[in-house]
Design a protein around this motif. Sequence first.
Motif, PDB file in Angstrom:
ATOM      1  N   ASN A  23       7.132  -2.970   6.618  1.00 21.56           N
ATOM      2  CA  ASN A  23       6.772  -2.817   5.209  1.00 21.56           C
ATOM      3  C   ASN A  23       7.746  -3.558   4.312  1.00 21.56           C
ATOM      4  O   ASN A  23       7.366  -4.154   3.312  1.00 21.56           O
ATOM      5  N   GLU A  24       9.038  -3.555   4.694  1.00 23.72           N
ATOM      6  CA  GLU A  24      10.060  -4.236   3.902  1.00 23.72           C
ATOM      7  C   GLU A  24       9.791  -5.731   3.815  1.00 23.72           C
ATOM      8  O   GLU A  24      10.130  -6.383   2.839  1.00 23.72           O
ATOM      9  N   SER A  25       9.160  -6.295   4.858  1.00 22.48           N
ATOM     10  CA  SER A  25       8.885  -7.734   4.841  1.00 22.48           C
ATOM     11  C   SER A  25       7.417  -8.009   4.518  1.00 22.48           C
ATOM     12  O   SER A  25       6.933  -9.112   4.717  1.00 22.48           O
ATOM     13  N   TYR A  26       6.720  -6.984   4.045  1.00 28.13           N
ATOM     14  CA  TYR A  26       5.344  -7.126   3.548  1.00 28.13           C
ATOM     15  C   TYR A  26       4.335  -7.526   4.632  1.00 28.13           C
ATOM     16  O   TYR A  26       3.325  -8.145   4.345  1.00 28.13           O
ATOM     17  N   ASN A  27       4.626  -7.148   5.879  1.00 25.42           N
ATOM     18  CA  ASN A  27       3.654  -7.394   6.939  1.00 25.42           C
ATOM     19  C   ASN A  27       2.571  -6.324   6.985  1.00 25.42           C
ATOM     20  O   ASN A  27       1.523  -6.526   7.576  1.00 25.42           O
ATOM     21  N   ILE A  28       2.847  -5.151   6.416  1.00 21.30           N
ATOM     22  CA  ILE A  28       1.832  -4.113   6.299  1.00 21.30           C
ATOM     23  C   ILE A  28       1.826  -3.612   4.866  1.00 21.30           C
ATOM     24  O   ILE A  28       2.837  -3.662   4.174  1.00 21.30           O
ATOM     25  N   ASP A  29       0.667  -3.146   4.403  1.00 21.40           N
ATOM     26  CA  ASP A  29       0.601  -2.684   3.021  1.00 21.40           C
ATOM     27  C   ASP A  29       0.925  -1.189   2.932  1.00 21.40           C
ATOM     28  O   ASP A  29       1.119  -0.505   3.946  1.00 21.40           O
ATOM     29  N   GLU A  30       0.983  -0.665   1.716  1.00 22.07           N
ATOM     30  CA  GLU A  30       1.414   0.713   1.504  1.00 22.07           C
ATOM     31  C   GLU A  30       0.413   1.728   2.050  1.00 22.07           C
ATOM     32  O   GLU A  30       0.796   2.812   2.488  1.00 22.07           O
ATOM     33  N   ILE A  31      -0.878   1.387   2.015  1.00 20.29           N
ATOM     34  CA  ILE A  31      -1.895   2.303   2.544  1.00 20.29           C
ATOM     35  C   ILE A  31      -1.714   2.465   4.053  1.00 20.29           C
ATOM     36  O   ILE A  31      -1.747   3.582   4.583  1.00 20.29           O
ATOM     37  N   GLU A  32      -1.487   1.355   4.734  1.00 19.25           N
ATOM     38  CA  GLU A  32      -1.267   1.420   6.179  1.00 19.25           C
ATOM     39  C   GLU A  32       0.032   2.150   6.496  1.00 19.25           C
ATOM     40  O   GLU A  32       0.115   2.908   7.468  1.00 19.25           O
ATOM     41  N   LEU A  33       1.074   1.919   5.683  1.00 19.44           N
ATOM     42  CA  LEU A  33       2.345   2.608   5.894  1.00 19.44           C
ATOM     43  C   LEU A  33       2.158   4.119   5.781  1.00 19.44           C
ATOM     44  O   LEU A  33       2.705   4.881   6.586  1.00 19.44           O
ATOM     45  N   LYS A  34       1.383   4.560   4.795  1.00 18.17           N
ATOM     46  CA  LYS A  34       1.135   5.996   4.624  1.00 18.17           C
ATOM     47  C   LYS A  34       0.438   6.565   5.859  1.00 18.17           C
ATOM     48  O   LYS A  34       0.781   7.657   6.333  1.00 18.17           O
ATOM     49  N   LYS A  35      -0.526   5.831   6.404  1.00 20.51           N
ATOM     50  CA  LYS A  35      -1.225   6.290   7.605  1.00 20.51           C
ATOM     51  C   LYS A  35      -0.261   6.431   8.779  1.00 20.51           C
ATOM     52  O   LYS A  35      -0.326   7.393   9.552  1.00 20.51           O
ATOM     53  N   ILE A  36       0.647   5.454   8.905  1.00 20.02           N
ATOM     54  CA  ILE A  36       1.623   5.508   9.995  1.00 20.02           C
ATOM     55  C   ILE A  36       2.594   6.666   9.789  1.00 20.02           C
ATOM     56  O   ILE A  36       2.974   7.352  10.745  1.00 20.02           O
ATOM     57  N   CYS A  37       3.003   6.896   8.540  1.00 16.77           N
ATOM     58  CA  CYS A  37       3.877   8.036   8.232  1.00 16.77           C
ATOM     59  C   CYS A  37       3.216   9.342   8.663  1.00 16.77           C
ATOM     60  O   CYS A  37       3.851  10.219   9.275  1.00 16.77           O
ATOM     61  N   GLU A  38       1.933   9.494   8.338  1.00 19.27           N
ATOM     62  CA  GLU A  38       1.204  10.712   8.687  1.00 19.27           C
ATOM     63  C   GLU A  38       1.041  10.848  10.194  1.00 19.27           C
ATOM     64  O   GLU A  38       1.157  11.943  10.755  1.00 19.27           O
ATOM     65  N   GLU A  39       0.793   9.722  10.868  1.00 21.61           N
ATOM     66  CA  GLU A  39       0.686   9.721  12.325  1.00 21.61           C
ATOM     67  C   GLU A  39       2.008  10.149  12.957  1.00 21.61           C
ATOM     68  O   GLU A  39       2.033  10.930  13.921  1.00 21.61           O
TER      69      GLU A  39
END
Length: 248
Positions: free
Chosen positions: A65-81
Motif C-alpha cells: 500500500n505504501e508503494s501504491y501497488n494496492i488501493d485502500e479498498i483492497e487494503l481494508k479487505k486484507i486487514c479484515e481477512e
Amino acid sequence: MEKERLYLESNNAIILGKYQKIATRLYQNEIESARRELAILEEQLDKESKRNVQYLLFTNASTQNESYNIDEIELKKICEEALKITMINYPNIKIKEEMLSRQEGIILNNIAILYQKKGRGEEALKLFADCNKSYSKGTINKEYFNNSQIILKENFINVIGDSGEFDTAIKLSKELLQYMLRTGSYRGMSSVIYEILWNMYESKGDRKANEVCKKLYLQSCAFAILERNKDEVKFLLERKEKYTNIKN
C-alpha cells in the motif's frame, strides 16, 4: 499477558530482532528495505502460528500500500481477512469487550484510518474509542502503553480534533505526552506535540496562545529531527510561516 505483549510467536532472539528492524524501516518509510527484511523473516517464521500468519499477511499488504501497488479498498479487505485469523467472528464482535493483542490493535487502527480518509469520521471515532476501551482491560496496560496503543491514541486524538472537540484533543494529547516524557518514549513525540499545537491554533486567538504555538512548533520540529522522521520534518517546514509568523 502474552496476548498483550507480542506481535510474533517466537522465542528466537534473531527473529524478534528482525521484527524490530522491519518496524523501524517502515517507520522511517524505507519500504524497499522493509520488504527485503520481511522476505527473510517470512522464511524463518513458523507458519503453524496464527499470529505469525496474521503478521505476514498484514505487513505485506502494508508495504504494498505504501508503494501504491494496492488501493485502500483492497487494503481494508486484507486487514479484515487478517483479523479473522485470530478473531474468528469479526466483524460480528464487540471490540470494546475484547482484549486486543498489539497486532489486532494495529490492524483495527489502520481500518479506522481508512474510514477517516473516506470521510466516515463517526465510524473512525467509534472504532478508535472501542479499541481504547479494549486496551484498558489488559493487566499490563494499567502502567504501560505498548507502541500500538500510542499510535492508536495519536490517531484517536486526530479524529477528535477534526470533529471540533479541540479542548478534549488537547487534554488527551497532554496526557499522552506526559506519559511519553515519564517513560522516555520519544518516538512519535513530534506528532503528539503537533496535535496540541494544531488544536490550540484552531481554537485560540489570543496573544498568549500564539506565543505558545510558536514554542510548540519549534519543539515539534526538534523531536522530528531527533526521530530522523524526514516526512514529519518536511510536513512541519511547509507550515513554518503559519506557526512562526502569527499576527495578533
